[in-house]
Motif scaffolding. Structure first.
Motif, PDB file in Angstrom:
ATOM      1  N   ILE A  54      49.206  -2.927  49.325  1.00 18.11           N
ATOM      2  CA  ILE A  54      49.100  -4.372  49.513  1.00 18.11           C
ATOM      3  C   ILE A  54      50.463  -4.954  49.887  1.00 18.11           C
ATOM      4  CG2 ILE A  54      47.058  -4.740  48.086  1.00 18.11           C
ATOM      5  CD1 ILE A  54      48.805  -5.302  45.705  1.00 18.11           C
ATOM      6  N   GLN A  55      50.432  -6.154  50.466  1.00 24.55           N
ATOM      7  CA  GLN A  55      51.667  -6.802  50.920  1.00 24.55           C
ATOM      8  C   GLN A  55      51.874  -8.135  50.205  1.00 24.55           C
ATOM      9  OE1 GLN A  55      51.351  -8.974  54.890  1.00 24.55           O
ATOM     10  NE2 GLN A  55      49.692  -7.476  55.171  1.00 24.55           N
ATOM     11  N   PRO A  56      53.124  -8.563  50.058  1.00 25.60           N
ATOM     12  CA  PRO A  56      53.386  -9.806  49.326  1.00 25.60           C
ATOM     13  C   PRO A  56      53.133 -11.049  50.176  1.00 25.60           C
ATOM     14  CG  PRO A  56      55.454  -8.850  50.056  1.00 25.60           C
ATOM     15  CD  PRO A  56      54.367  -7.872  50.456  1.00 25.60           C
ATOM     16  N   TYR A  57      52.631 -12.082  49.508  1.00 27.15           N
ATOM     17  CA  TYR A  57      52.500 -13.398  50.133  1.00 27.15           C
ATOM     18  C   TYR A  57      52.333 -14.429  49.030  1.00 27.15           C
ATOM     19  CZ  TYR A  57      50.860 -17.369  52.803  1.00 27.15           C
ATOM     20  OH  TYR A  57      50.743 -18.621  53.341  1.00 27.15           O
ATOM     21  N   LYS A  58      53.182 -15.439  49.029  1.00 30.28           N
ATOM     22  CA  LYS A  58      53.087 -16.483  48.008  1.00 30.28           C
ATOM     23  C   LYS A  58      52.443 -17.727  48.613  1.00 30.28           C
ATOM     24  CE  LYS A  58      56.916 -14.938  45.090  1.00 30.28           C
ATOM     25  NZ  LYS A  58      58.166 -15.299  44.395  1.00 30.28           N
ATOM     26  N   VAL A  59      51.291 -18.114  48.063  1.00 26.93           N
ATOM     27  CA  VAL A  59      50.574 -19.282  48.564  1.00 26.93           C
ATOM     28  C   VAL A  59      51.325 -20.565  48.199  1.00 26.93           C
ATOM     29  CG1 VAL A  59      48.286 -18.233  48.552  1.00 26.93           C
ATOM     30  CG2 VAL A  59      49.158 -19.310  46.457  1.00 26.93           C
ATOM     31  N   SER A  60      50.952 -21.645  48.866  1.00 25.73           N
ATOM     32  CA  SER A  60      51.637 -22.924  48.660  1.00 25.73           C
ATOM     33  C   SER A  60      51.548 -23.411  47.221  1.00 25.73           C
ATOM     34  CB  SER A  60      51.034 -23.989  49.576  1.00 25.73           C
ATOM     35  OG  SER A  60      51.119 -23.604  50.924  1.00 25.73           O
ATOM     36  N   THR A  61      50.456 -23.076  46.545  1.00 27.38           N
ATOM     37  CA  THR A  61      50.245 -23.543  45.172  1.00 27.38           C
ATOM     38  C   THR A  61      50.755 -22.539  44.136  1.00 27.38           C
ATOM     39  OG1 THR A  61      48.013 -22.649  45.344  1.00 27.38           O
ATOM     40  CG2 THR A  61      48.255 -25.017  45.724  1.00 27.38           C
ATOM     41  N   TRP A  62      51.639 -21.658  44.561  1.00 25.62           N
ATOM     42  CA  TRP A  62      52.146 -20.567  43.725  1.00 25.62           C
ATOM     43  C   TRP A  62      52.590 -21.012  42.340  1.00 25.62           C
ATOM     44  CZ3 TRP A  62      52.011 -15.482  43.795  1.00 25.62           C
ATOM     45  CH2 TRP A  62      52.926 -14.748  43.047  1.00 25.62           C
ATOM     46  N   ASP A  63      53.309 -22.115  42.275  1.00 28.35           N
ATOM     47  CA  ASP A  63      53.888 -22.548  41.006  1.00 28.35           C
ATOM     48  C   ASP A  63      52.841 -22.935  39.970  1.00 28.35           C
ATOM     49  OD1 ASP A  63      56.371 -22.078  42.027  1.00 28.35           O
ATOM     50  OD2 ASP A  63      56.862 -24.186  42.409  1.00 28.35           O
ATOM     51  N   SER A  64      51.623 -23.275  40.412  1.00 28.06           N
ATOM     52  CA  SER A  64      50.588 -23.682  39.453  1.00 28.06           C
ATOM     53  C   SER A  64      49.704 -22.515  39.012  1.00 28.06           C
ATOM     54  CB  SER A  64      49.733 -24.816  40.032  1.00 28.06           C
ATOM     55  OG  SER A  64      49.063 -24.401  41.203  1.00 28.06           O
ATOM     56  N   ILE A  65      50.031 -21.304  39.461  1.00 30.88           N
ATOM     57  CA  ILE A  65      49.350 -20.098  38.971  1.00 30.88           C
ATOM     58  C   ILE A  65      50.148 -19.594  37.768  1.00 30.88           C
ATOM     59  CG2 ILE A  65      48.629 -17.738  39.505  1.00 30.88           C
ATOM     60  CD1 ILE A  65      48.698 -18.529  42.488  1.00 30.88           C
ATOM     61  N   PRO A  66      49.507 -19.416  36.604  1.00 30.34           N
ATOM     62  CA  PRO A  66      50.264 -18.980  35.415  1.00 30.34           C
ATOM     63  C   PRO A  66      51.032 -17.682  35.666  1.00 30.34           C
ATOM     64  CG  PRO A  66      48.028 -19.616  34.815  1.00 30.34           C
ATOM     65  CD  PRO A  66      48.071 -19.617  36.313  1.00 30.34           C
ATOM     66  N   ASP A  67      52.276 -17.634  35.172  1.00 36.47           N
ATOM     67  CA  ASP A  67      53.117 -16.447  35.374  1.00 36.47           C
ATOM     68  C   ASP A  67      52.462 -15.178  34.846  1.00 36.47           C
ATOM     69  OD1 ASP A  67      55.044 -17.982  36.540  1.00 36.47           O
ATOM     70  OD2 ASP A  67      56.291 -18.170  34.740  1.00 36.47           O
ATOM     71  N   SER A  68      51.676 -15.314  33.762  1.00 32.41           N
ATOM     72  CA  SER A  68      51.049 -14.142  33.158  1.00 32.41           C
ATOM     73  C   SER A  68      49.938 -13.565  34.026  1.00 32.41           C
ATOM     74  CB  SER A  68      50.475 -14.506  31.787  1.00 32.41           C
ATOM     75  OG  SER A  68      49.519 -15.545  31.908  1.00 32.41           O
ATOM     76  N   ALA A  69      49.555 -14.297  35.064  1.00 32.19           N
ATOM     77  CA  ALA A  69      48.434 -13.851  35.906  1.00 32.19           C
ATOM     78  C   ALA A  69      48.845 -13.639  37.357  1.00 32.19           C
ATOM     79  CB  ALA A  69      47.302 -14.878  35.833  1.00 32.19           C
ATOM     80  N   LYS A  70      50.113 -13.271  37.568  1.00 26.68           N
ATOM     81  CA  LYS A  70      50.539 -12.999  38.945  1.00 26.68           C
ATOM     82  C   LYS A  70      51.714 -12.032  38.963  1.00 26.68           C
ATOM     83  CE  LYS A  70      53.448 -17.193  39.157  1.00 26.68           C
ATOM     84  NZ  LYS A  70      53.493 -18.594  39.639  1.00 26.68           N
ATOM     85  N   ASP A  71      51.843 -11.324  40.066  1.00 26.51           N
ATOM     86  CA  ASP A  71      52.984 -10.445  40.288  1.00 26.51           C
ATOM     87  C   ASP A  71      54.155 -11.314  40.734  1.00 26.51           C
ATOM     88  OD1 ASP A  71      54.337  -7.839  40.922  1.00 26.51           O
ATOM     89  OD2 ASP A  71      54.267  -8.694  42.946  1.00 26.51           O
TER      90      ASP A  71
END
Length: 353
Positions: free
Chosen positions: A101-118
């Motif tokens: 898989i490849q990295p990509y941070k969506v525009s709403t990245w900051d509102s995704i809890p840190d515990s649920a994202k790479d």
């Protein structure tokens, strides 16, 4: 890479990304049944908004099949190569480790809890369910409010798991959640405490060794079922009021099970894949999952900002119930599962079928 500079930029992908995606013209998905989490409407919404075709591979595939599809099509840019995947949490880190898989941070990245994202953006949680109680209100006048309540004599021969805890993840997580509550939130004790809890329920006669789902619930043989909230809600709704039901999120031990999204490292349509991610993590995409009873990963953010329509909220347990949701780490899940599946027979001894 799109990174929002302010929260206001939240749901708007760049014009350049939209143009690049439209030039590719197609997005290839895999393992997205239209009945799961409202995906039918979500896919239709994406197509309507951006005018891309969506090539849907094998809607009934599992997470392992999705990973194999990426591996099998590394050098193939044809219609059998998935651009994006939606998989169980454990498959995110393993796919990253394998370079799939490849990295990509969506525009709403900051509102995704840190515990649920790479942290590097390779995978991120998309939606989750929490373990809840589906209650038959014809048979159970006062619904349990927390795990400890299930021990009450009022619930004799009433409490069921939605699967065999020696093998089914939903049932294992139910035992784990009961244990986490009993252990006061100490994950290291959740497996052992969960087994002790169900041993007590079994000895008292409150536990029913029948796999809970819509049919036995309607028949009255499993009046209280411990299940993911989205299953509990959809089973209850499917019975059209016969019996009336309630879905209760327990006051403690609110254990969430999360799925994750990722973009294939070999995606034939990488810009369409990024635009799909932007759509899924926009308010519109997140509410699409919520309509299918799956709590979007940005649920707390949406609720806090009053972005969830009242008619949607009215169908769900109170939003405040989800603020205590705990997302167990992969290590915590693995340890709990090993203890519960390995010792269920010796500690509890109930043959669930």
């Amino acid at each position: 890479m799109l990174v929002a500079s302010t929260a206001l930029a939240a749901a708007e992908p760049s014009a350049d990304l939209i143009a690049a995606a439209k030039k590719e013209g197609t997005l290839t998905t895999i393992a997205l049944p239209h009945s799961w989490c409202g995906y039918g409407d979500v896919i239709a919404g994406f197509k309507a908004k951006y005018g891309l075709e969506v090539n849907e591979l094998n809607p009934d595939a599992g997470s392992g099949d999705e990973i194999e599809a990426i591996k099998a099509n590394k050098g193939n840019t044809g219609p059998q190569a998935p651009d994006v995947i939606d998989v169980g949490l454990s498959f995110g880190p393993s796919a990253k480790a394998e370079g799939l898989i490849q990295p990509y941070k969506v525009s709403t990245w900051d509102s995704i809890p840190d515990s649920a994202k790479d942290a590097d953006g390779y995978w991120y949680g998309d939606y989750y369910g929490v373990l809840s109680f589906l209650v038959n209100k014809d048979l159970v006048k006062e619904s349990p409010k927390d795990w400890a309540d299930l021990k009450k004599s009022d619930y004799a021969n009433a409490v069921a798991l939605a699967g065999d805890p020696r093998s089914a993840n939903q049932a294992v997580q139910g035992v784990y959640a009961a244990g986490l509550s009993a252990a006061g939130g100490d994950a290291t004790k959740a497996g052992a405490e969960g087994l002790a809890f169900f041993s007590e329920l079994n000895k008292s006669g409150n536990f029913v060794p029948v796999v809970g789902k819509a049919a036995p619930f309607a028949q009255g043989s499993t009046p209280i079922i411990i299940a993911w909230d989205y299953n509990a809600l959809s089973w209850g709704e499917s019975l059209n009021g016969n019996p009336p039901f309630e879905v209760v999120v327990p006051a403690t031990g609110v254990v969430a099970g999360v799925y994750v999204q990722a973009i294939s490292a070999f995606a034939p349509h990488p810009n369409a894949a990024k635009l799909w991610m932007e759509y899924l993590y926009s308010d519109e995409g997140q509410l699409g999952w919520l309509k299918g009873y799956c709590h979007p990963i940005r649920f707390n953010d949406l609720a806090k900002n009053n972005k969830i329509p009242k008619e949607l909220l009215d169908k769900l347990p109170p939003a405040a119930s989800y603020e205590k949701a705990v997302f167990p780490t992969l290590e915590e899940q693995a340890a709990g599962k090993a203890e519960i599946t390995g010792k269920w027979d010796s500690v509890v001894g109930a043959n669930v079928k």
